[in-house]
Every structure is written in structure tokens, then in C-alpha cells.
Design an enzyme around this catalytic site. Structure first.
Site, PDB file in Angstrom:
ATOM      1  NE  ARG A   1      -3.818   0.349   0.366  1.00  0.00           N
ATOM      2  CZ  ARG A   1      -4.773   0.171  -0.550  1.00  0.00           C
ATOM      3  NH1 ARG A   1      -4.793   0.907  -1.631  1.00  0.00           N
ATOM      4  NH2 ARG A   1      -5.682  -0.789  -0.412  1.00  0.00           N
TER       5      ARG A   1
ATOM      6  CG  ASP B   1     -11.699   6.739  -7.958  1.00  0.00           C
ATOM      7  OD1 ASP B   1     -12.032   5.644  -7.454  1.00  0.00           O
ATOM      8  OD2 ASP B   1     -10.830   6.857  -8.838  1.00  0.00           O
TER       9      ASP B   1
ATOM     10  NE  ARG C   1      -3.059  -4.272  -6.882  1.00  0.00           N
ATOM     11  CZ  ARG C   1      -3.919  -3.460  -6.290  1.00  0.00           C
ATOM     12  NH1 ARG C   1      -3.552  -2.231  -5.946  1.00  0.00           N
ATOM     13  NH2 ARG C   1      -5.159  -3.852  -6.030  1.00  0.00           N
TER      14      ARG C   1
ATOM     15  CG  HIS D   1      -2.634   3.003  -8.174  1.00  0.00           C
ATOM     16  ND1 HIS D   1      -2.644   3.747  -7.022  1.00  0.00           N
ATOM     17  CD2 HIS D   1      -3.928   2.653  -8.379  1.00  0.00           C
ATOM     18  CE1 HIS D   1      -3.880   3.841  -6.556  1.00  0.00           C
ATOM     19  NE2 HIS D   1      -4.673   3.193  -7.364  1.00  0.00           N
TER      20      HIS D   1
ATOM     21  CD  GLU E   1      -4.347   5.980  -9.539  1.00  0.00           C
ATOM     22  OE1 GLU E   1      -4.949   5.196 -10.301  1.00  0.00           O
ATOM     23  OE2 GLU E   1      -4.832   6.378  -8.469  1.00  0.00           O
TER      24      GLU E   1
HETATM   25  O1  TA6 Z   1      -6.959   4.524  -8.726  1.00  0.00           O
HETATM   26  C1  TA6 Z   1      -8.072   4.700  -7.928  1.00  0.00           C
HETATM   27  C2  TA6 Z   1      -8.631   3.353  -7.523  1.00  0.00           C
HETATM   28  O2  TA6 Z   1      -9.080   2.644  -8.633  1.00  0.00           O
HETATM   29  C3  TA6 Z   1      -9.730   3.614  -6.500  1.00  0.00           C
HETATM   30  O3  TA6 Z   1     -10.991   3.305  -7.037  1.00  0.00           O
HETATM   31  C4  TA6 Z   1      -9.336   2.738  -5.314  1.00  0.00           C
HETATM   32  O4  TA6 Z   1      -9.920   1.478  -5.417  1.00  0.00           O
HETATM   33  C5  TA6 Z   1      -7.811   2.695  -5.478  1.00  0.00           C
HETATM   34  O5  TA6 Z   1      -7.620   2.556  -6.869  1.00  0.00           O
HETATM   35  C6  TA6 Z   1      -7.083   1.673  -4.638  1.00  0.00           C
HETATM   36  O6  TA6 Z   1      -7.382   0.394  -5.080  1.00  0.00           O
HETATM   37  P1  TA6 Z   1      -6.704  -0.826  -4.263  1.00  0.00           P
HETATM   38  O7  TA6 Z   1      -7.149  -2.077  -4.972  1.00  0.00           O
HETATM   39  O8  TA6 Z   1      -5.206  -0.637  -4.336  1.00  0.00           O
HETATM   40  O9  TA6 Z   1      -7.177  -0.694  -2.845  1.00  0.00           O
END
Ligand code: TA6
Length: 300
Positions: free
Chosen positions: A57, A199, A79, A154, A268
Site C-alpha cells: 500500500r 476518484d 502487483r 498507481h 496515476e
Molecule cells: O486509482 C483509484 C482506484 O481505482 C480507487 O478506485 C481505489 O480502489 C484505489 O484505486 C485503490 O485500489 P486498491 O485495490 O489498491 O485498494
């Protein structure tokens, strides 16, 4: 370049130049730190897991071959899997250090995809004294099948506080607002700020023709007095996501602190809206660079 035991003894590569450093876990080929003059540019959650089949994370999660929820696990498997290292390079002249990871199709990926596909992905991370280059290359090694994918870097940026930052370079762009039922909107703000869960998927953020009106994609932190410029190969990865989970969503993420939304913003770069279709034996290549500058070295 060195390999050390990271969190939970997961192998972690450390790249260093005269003024910068970078850390990358084999797990997910996941960049977790990028510093210039000891200033950390990336956010890492204090509650991040470092374990099999769980994404780290923070840092730069590699989202491939799927963005968001869908046929396979959310944000794909790149990932969550351990990559292999192909080679490392030191470029004396450019004073840069590069490490190349690769991920090959396998029974594991066939199982996840539900179809047998043949691919090899190369991910090259090049640390320069004052910026970071990310190169991603997908070879469809199948002789007969095409393959389709989305891709995103991301990236979680470390910030002083969410109220002190704004994003430049999105004015006039169309975006999908995932907080408003995927409604398509047009961004009319020069400075995109965050004061709630955001988002947004900005589509085709292709630099307008030159001239003084051109504003590169930039994250500005008015308290840190720094800005980070994001450059990318907009022909291949033209989409830009801006995300902050804010209060409620943060509480629902067990690997993210309730108050950590103050200290990060995700910007991202990827190809999301129009997935890549790769013919047999075809190769997809792209590049994204992260260039931190501080106010002393550039006019803010
Ligand atoms: O990039 C934004 C997103 O798609 C959000 O909708 C949120 O889900 C974030 O990614 C994090 O996703 P994750 O699967 O890493 O918790």
C-alpha cells in the site's frame, strides 16, 4: 545497487546515485521509495502488508493487465506476484542506475486469466540524480492469440497535507467521475484541489500544442514548496487518474491509516479508457518519468 532484506524479509533492491536513492521490492516489482537529497517523494502506508498475493500500500503499484474491478482481481495481478530480475546497469556518464525486472506468463497467470496467454513483461526502473524513469514493455509471445490489457503506474505521492496541494495540467480535460456514477465531466479548474473523496479518470491528457499555454502535469505542494512534474509517453498511456480516499474510504482500508489520507495523493498515469490490443508477436512499450523540483531550483 544492493539487495537487502526488506519488511518481512522480502527481497528489496536499493539503488543509489550521488543525490538520489530508490527502493524496489521484488514483490510486485514495487517501487516503495524515491528520494532526492534524502527528501522522500513517495507515500507508504504505515499499515501496508508485505505478503504473498497482497499489494503493498503506497509507492508505485503496477496495475496490469486490468485497471479497477473486472474479470480478474481488482487492478490485476502484476502487483501481487513476485517478479524476476533480468539485469542491472550503471551508466557512468549519465550517473544513472537501472534495474530490469521481468514477469513471464505462467500456469499461475493462466489460472488467473482463465485463458492461456503467452507474454513477457519487462519493467525497467532507472534512477537518475534528479528524476526517476519507469519503462514498461509487454511482448505478446503467442503465435496466434491477441492479448488485451490496461496499465497504470498507481503512484502514491507524499505530501505535507492534502489541503496544501493542487494538480496543474488538467484544465479543459474530460474526465470520468467515479464518485458520481461514472458521469463524464469537463475539468475547468486550473488548480485541481481535494476536499472530499476524489476518484477521477482524466481521458487523453495529451499536451496541447506548444506555446506558452502548455502546462505540464504537475503536483504542487505549497507548504513543502516543491512540485513534481509527471511526464509520460502520451501516445501509449494518455489517461491520468487522481485519487484520494478521504475519511470514509480510509476507514474501510485495513492496510491504510484512518488519517493517512491527509498525507498522500495518487496521480496515476496509464492506458485505461481504451485498452491496448496486442497482436501476436507484437510489443507494447511506454515510459513515465517523475521529476521532483523544489522551489529553490524552479520558479513556483
Ligand atoms: O486509482 C483509484 C482506484 O481505482 C480507487 O478506485 C481505489 O480502489 C484505489 O484505486 C485503490 O485500489 P486498491 O485495490 O489498491 O485498494
Amino acid at each position: 545497487l544492493s539487495v537487502v532484506a526488506g519488511v518481512n524479509n522480502l527481497p528489496k533492491f536499493v539503488l543509489k546515485t550521488s543525490t538520489s536513492s530508490c527502493e524496489i521490492y521484488l514483490h510486485g516489482a514495487h517501487v516503495t521509495s524515491f528520494k532526492i537529497n534524502s527528501n522522500e517523494n513517495l507515500f507508504m502506508s504505515e499499515k501496508s502488508a508485505f505478503q504473498e498475493n497482497k499489494a503493498i500500500r503506497g509507492g508505485i503499484p503496477l496495475i496490469w493487465p486490468q485497471f479497477g474491478p473486472g474479470k480478474i482481481q481488482t487492478h490485476g495481478f502484476a502487483r501481487n506476484l513476485d517478479w524476476d530480475v533480468n539485469k542491472a546497469l550503471v551508466d557512468e556518464k549519465a550517473q544513472s542506475v537501472q534495474i530490469e525486472f521481468f514477469l513471464k506468463s505462467s500456469e499461475a497467470t493462466d489460472k488467473i486469466l482463465g485463458v492461456s496467454s503467452e507474454f513477457i513483461v519487462f519493467y525497467r526502473v532507472t534512477l537518475h540524480p534528479d528524476f526517476l524513469d519507469l519503462e514498461y514493455e509487454v511482448k505478446n509471445t503467442s503465435q496466434q492469440n491477441t492479448m488485451e490489457f490496461q496499465l497504470a503506474f498507481h503512484t502514491y505521492y507524499s505530501i505535507s497535507d492534502i489541503k496544501n496541494v493542487h494538480v496543474l495540467g488538467l484544465k479543459g480535460r474530460e474526465y470520468i467521475d467515479k464518485m458520481k456514477n461514472m458521469e463524464k465531466k469537463k475539468e475547468n479548474r486550473k488548480e485541481v484541489t481535494i476536499d472530499q473523496e476524489v476518484d477521477s479518470v482524466y481521458l487523453n491528457v495529451i499536451p496541447t500544442q506548444g506555446g506558452s499555454s502548455y502546462q505540464p502535469l504537475q503536483l504542487v505542494d505549497t507548504q513543502k514548496k516543491t512540485s513534481v512534474t509527471l511526464t509520460y509517453d502520451y501516445q501509449s498511456i494518455p489517461d491520468v487518474v487522481v485519487w484520494n480516499p478521504w475519511i470514509e474510504k480510509s476507514k474501510k482500508m485495513e492496510d491504510f491509516g484512518d488519517e493517512e489520507y491527509h498525507k498522500m495523493i495518487c496521480i496515476e498515469i496509464g492506458v485505461i479508457n481504451n485498452p491496448v490490443k496486442l497482436s501476436p508477436n507484437q510489443t507494447f512499450q511506454t515510459k513515465h518519468s517523475i521529476l521532483p523540483t523544489n522551489s529553490s531550483s524552479s520558479s513556483l
